[in-house]
Write a protein that holds these residues in place. Sequence first.
Motif, PDB file in Angstrom:
ATOM      1  N   ALA A   1       0.823  -1.211   0.000  1.00 20.73           N
ATOM      2  CA  ALA A   1       0.000   0.000   0.000  1.00 20.73           C
ATOM      3  C   ALA A   1       0.855   1.258   0.000  1.00 20.73           C
ATOM      4  N   VAL A   2       1.906   1.278   0.820  1.00 16.21           N
ATOM      5  CA  VAL A   2       2.751   2.476   0.855  1.00 16.21           C
ATOM      6  C   VAL A   2       3.507   2.619  -0.463  1.00 16.21           C
ATOM      7  N   GLY A   3       3.872   1.499  -1.078  1.00 18.20           N
ATOM      8  CA  GLY A   3       4.505   1.566  -2.390  1.00 18.20           C
ATOM      9  C   GLY A   3       3.562   2.114  -3.443  1.00 18.20           C
ATOM     10  N   ALA A   4       2.301   1.696  -3.369  1.00 18.30           N
ATOM     11  CA  ALA A   4       1.306   2.180  -4.332  1.00 18.30           C
ATOM     12  C   ALA A   4       1.064   3.677  -4.165  1.00 18.30           C
ATOM     13  N   LEU A   5       1.086   4.157  -2.931  1.00 19.43           N
ATOM     14  CA  LEU A   5       0.862   5.578  -2.680  1.00 19.43           C
ATOM     15  C   LEU A   5       2.067   6.426  -3.097  1.00 19.43           C
ATOM     16  N   ALA A   6       3.261   5.890  -2.934  1.00 18.99           N
ATOM     17  CA  ALA A   6       4.467   6.661  -3.231  1.00 18.99           C
ATOM     18  C   ALA A   6       4.791   6.691  -4.721  1.00 18.99           C
ATOM     19  N   GLY A   7       4.407   5.641  -5.452  1.00 21.72           N
ATOM     20  CA  GLY A   7       4.783   5.539  -6.861  1.00 21.72           C
ATOM     21  C   GLY A   7       3.762   6.126  -7.806  1.00 21.72           C
ATOM     22  N   GLY A   8       4.248   6.610  -8.949  1.00 17.86           N
ATOM     23  CA  GLY A   8       3.352   7.185  -9.945  1.00 17.86           C
ATOM     24  C   GLY A   8       3.005   6.234 -11.068  1.00 17.86           C
TER      25      GLY A   8
END
Length: 214
Positions: free
Chosen positions: A64-71
């Motif tokens: 989830a944090v990866g999905a939020l940080a990545g474009g």
Amino acid sequence: MKRATLWVVVYAIAMAFVEAAVVVYLRHILAPGDPTVSTPTAGVSAIPVVEAFREAATIVMLLAVGALAGGDTWERFLWFSCAFGVWDIFYYIWLRVLIGWPASVLSWDILFLIPVPWTAPVLAPVIISLGLVLGSLWLLLMKGKGAVLRFTPWVWGLAISGGVIVLLSFMLDYRLALAGREPPSFHWLIFMAGVGVAAVAFGLGVCRLPRSPG
């Protein structure tokens, strides 16, 4: 990228503390005064089942944090890899601070319970996590400088093969873990072979990255 790196790392470090705290409580309940005891992997207790779901939830939180940080897909994957590596390393750092365990980087640990118990000295997952952090940040930096992240199928195949070999080294002795016994030795040759294959795949993939037209 600096801002994203800061917050992903801060999140992973804080999450590692929460994970370590849970393990401290669990070990105290299972064997008061013995910080070396691991989570049971068999028996009538519900703890192994709860632990398996907790581990799955941990992966979801890191995704989830990866999905939020990545474009885009690549960035999401790389931020997840970075967060996973930082979380894993600081998990052991916090345990060392809180209860003095692991006694050394060669202390054995049960790394994961899905689909079977993974066992290895602490040094092994730390090596993998360092590689994930450095590799993901390197690719993110290259992407920021205009590189087009695109690995060929055979490079992906090589990388996945390396990962499978590493996982094999963790799971070969799962029956001993289920029996509550520590393996006599770790499969370092298999582990390092897997790390080597993955490192070669990473190097070949980076060397062949195309640059954006602009």
